[in-house]
Design an enzyme around this catalytic site. Sequence first.
Site, mmCIF file in Angstrom:
data_model
loop_
_atom_site.group_PDB
_atom_site.id
_atom_site.type_symbol
_atom_site.label_atom_id
_atom_site.label_comp_id
_atom_site.label_asym_id
_atom_site.label_seq_id
_atom_site.Cartn_x
_atom_site.Cartn_y
_atom_site.Cartn_z
ATOM 1 N N ARG A 1 0.780 -1.292 -0.121
ATOM 2 C CA ARG A 1 0.046 0.032 -0.138
ATOM 3 C C ARG A 1 1.061 1.290 0.176
ATOM 4 O O ARG A 1 2.048 1.141 0.791
ATOM 5 C CB ARG A 1 -0.791 -0.057 1.310
ATOM 6 C CG ARG A 1 -1.995 -1.071 1.144
ATOM 7 C CD ARG A 1 -3.243 -0.574 0.130
ATOM 8 N NE ARG A 1 -4.340 -1.451 0.336
ATOM 9 C CZ ARG A 1 -4.515 -2.470 -0.279
ATOM 10 N NH1 ARG A 1 -3.455 -2.765 -1.477
ATOM 11 N NH2 ARG A 1 -5.588 -3.350 -0.268
ATOM 12 N N GLU B 1 -4.481 7.773 -4.499
ATOM 13 C CA GLU B 1 -4.856 6.932 -5.942
ATOM 14 C C GLU B 1 -6.105 7.331 -6.317
ATOM 15 O O GLU B 1 -7.073 7.472 -5.851
ATOM 16 C CB GLU B 1 -4.735 5.196 -5.767
ATOM 17 C CG GLU B 1 -3.446 4.510 -5.136
ATOM 18 C CD GLU B 1 -3.538 3.317 -5.066
ATOM 19 O OE1 GLU B 1 -4.464 2.454 -5.361
ATOM 20 O OE2 GLU B 1 -2.251 2.739 -4.720
ATOM 21 N N HIS C 1 -1.927 0.330 -9.832
ATOM 22 C CA HIS C 1 -2.542 -0.397 -8.880
ATOM 23 C C HIS C 1 -3.014 -1.771 -9.612
ATOM 24 O O HIS C 1 -4.328 -1.801 -9.491
ATOM 25 C CB HIS C 1 -3.737 0.204 -7.792
ATOM 26 C CG HIS C 1 -3.768 -0.748 -6.941
ATOM 27 N ND1 HIS C 1 -4.230 -0.149 -5.602
ATOM 28 C CD2 HIS C 1 -3.861 -1.937 -6.634
ATOM 29 C CE1 HIS C 1 -4.410 -1.030 -4.710
ATOM 30 N NE2 HIS C 1 -4.119 -2.280 -5.245
HETATM 31 C C1 8YV Z 1 -6.997 -5.065 -5.639
HETATM 32 C C2 8YV Z 1 -5.373 -5.075 -3.772
HETATM 33 O O1 8YV Z 1 -6.576 -4.559 -6.953
HETATM 34 O O2 8YV Z 1 -6.393 -7.121 -2.974
HETATM 35 C C3 8YV Z 1 -5.848 -6.236 -2.871
HETATM 36 O O3 8YV Z 1 -5.782 -5.877 -1.479
HETATM 37 O O4 8YV Z 1 -4.913 -4.084 -3.623
HETATM 38 C C4 8YV Z 1 -5.634 -5.522 -5.255
HETATM 39 O O5 8YV Z 1 -5.888 -7.042 -5.340
HETATM 40 C C5 8YV Z 1 -7.760 -3.741 -4.976
HETATM 41 O O6 8YV Z 1 -7.725 -3.721 -3.704
HETATM 42 C C6 8YV Z 1 -9.577 -3.835 -5.477
HETATM 43 O O7 8YV Z 1 -9.620 -5.033 -6.059
#
Ligand code: 8YV
Length: 325
Positions: free
Chosen positions: A237, A266, A285
């Site tokens: 993150r 983001e 992302h």
């Molecule tokens: C996703 C992510 O893109 O799973 C997670 O925590 O950061 C990513 O796999 C995002 O969270 C939304 O689907």
Amino acid sequence: MTKRILVFREINDTQLASLRAEFEVDYLPHLTSFDAPEAMEILPQVHGLVGASLKVTPEVLDKAPNLEAIASISVGYDNYPVDELTRRGILLCNTPDVLTETTADTGFLLIMSTARRAIELAEMVRQGRWTQNIGKEWFGSDIHGKTLGMVGMGRIGAAIARRGALGFNMNVLYSMASSKPELEKSLGAQRLELDALLEQADIVCVTVPLTEQTEKLIGAAQFARMKPGAIFVNVARGKVVDEAAMIQALDDGTLHAAGLDVFETEPLPADSPLARMSNVVALPHIGSATHETRTAMAQRAVDNIRLALDGQPALSAVNVDALER
Ligand code: 8YV
């Protein structure tokens, strides 16, 4: 009584139909805020939420007095007030495992593309600026045989470490609260304190979850400890890093290069230096963003919400103790 679900992230037609066969479903895959009128209208009647990337605050929960469960289409759950959900008896589910390998692929994509300056050089070709043999001013650095320092060695971190150790003959170091003897045995991984890892690693890769303890874990002092020429990769993150300190380190040469899939804000603001620095590979992302994996994540969330609203154990719950409320 037919329970009602708000789906606020895209799922496929088959998955949507399967939910509609059992529940009243409001499908708002492009919702940008729970304060939006279309969400405010629905929340008071909602029993389940399915989606990702929107922050669920206690104030949102106050608007949803009938909420029983949330199935996040993500493995990270920093968008949710877990303790508050547990206090209110609301189950939170996530999607671990189904995205591990894809996210690890993304981590290694960033390691390789950053080390070999692939994006910068591909842009040179695209812009017609490849006019002579590539000289040393354009050379990247090897990753095979180098030292990979994993900050966090959970499912995704271990999968990245496996790629490095078994695929590229890398020496793996890791920093984590608990030891991983099975990885020390299978990959030859060595557990170190963070400072020692930063001083020894050629590539530092962050995969820790965002918590109160990991927020801004990597800042100016940590970048200053890294080796000259070291590469920093973040697939965790954005807020695990002090982004202003990283920009300064990239600008003054303290940090050689960075491969980033996540950011403090983001989408990354277009005027962010990270969007244009030549020693930065910035991805929007896309950690788990493949057709196969996002389908599997959505299916896991659909299965979780169905089981939770039917009073059965979910496949991957974060706060099972909420059920004791
Ligand atoms: C996703 C992510 O893109 O799973 C997670 O925590 O950061 C990513 O796999 C995002 O969270 C939304 O689907």
